[in-house]
Design an enzyme around this catalytic site. Structure first.
Site: not given
Ligand code: THU
Length: 128
Positions: A42, A53, A55, A92
């Site tokens: 992320n 994110c 993913e 995602c």
């Molecule tokens: N996040 C992800 O990378 N994937 C997800 O499916 C949910 C959330 C990240 C986004 C943000 O940088 C941090 O987690 C907190 O929400």
């Protein structure tokens, strides 16, 4: 790669996270149907909604290298509480559904994991 190896690759990918605002480092690994592997993390932004994110980054990275069918997506958050599973957010899930993964592996910080089908994570999904 075994499932455990995939999840440790996702944890390793999370080390590349840029997440100064949430402190929540997430890593994702995509295995394409031809065996190629794409890792990402992320990446946050001072304008919070612009953040991406792990993913989404890994899947779009794979897609931009010609991947059209995903075998597996593995996701890990190395800052979640020990037993919490790091489930993909709704956006995602829609992004991954475009490339129809056979399996999605979700892990806890402690290393426990679950394998899901796309339809379990996003039933009645939108598609053309
Ligand atoms: N996040 C992800 O990378 N994937 C997800 O499916 C949910 C959330 C990240 C986004 C943000 O940088 C941090 O987690 C907190 O929400």
């Amino acid at each position: 790669m075994t499932d455990q190896e995939l999840l440790s690759a996702a944890r390793e990918a999370a080390l590349g996270s840029y997440s100064p605002y949430s402190g929540f480092r997430v890593g994702a690994v995509v295995i394409a149907d031809d065996g190629r592997e794409f890792r990402s993390a992320n990446v946050e932004n001072a304008a919070y909604p612009v953040s991406q994110c792990a993913e989404a980054n890994a899947i779009n990275y794979a897609a931009s290298h010609g991947v059209r069918k995903i075998d597996t997506v593995a996701v890990a958050c190395i800052d979640a509480r020990e037993l919490d599973l790091a489930y993909p957010c709704g956006r995602c899930r829609q992004i991954m559904s475009e490339f129809d993964p056979d399996r999605i592996l979700v892990t806890t910080a402690a290393g426990d994991f679950r394998a899901h089908k796309m339809d379990d994570l996003l039933p009645y999904r939108f598609s053309f």
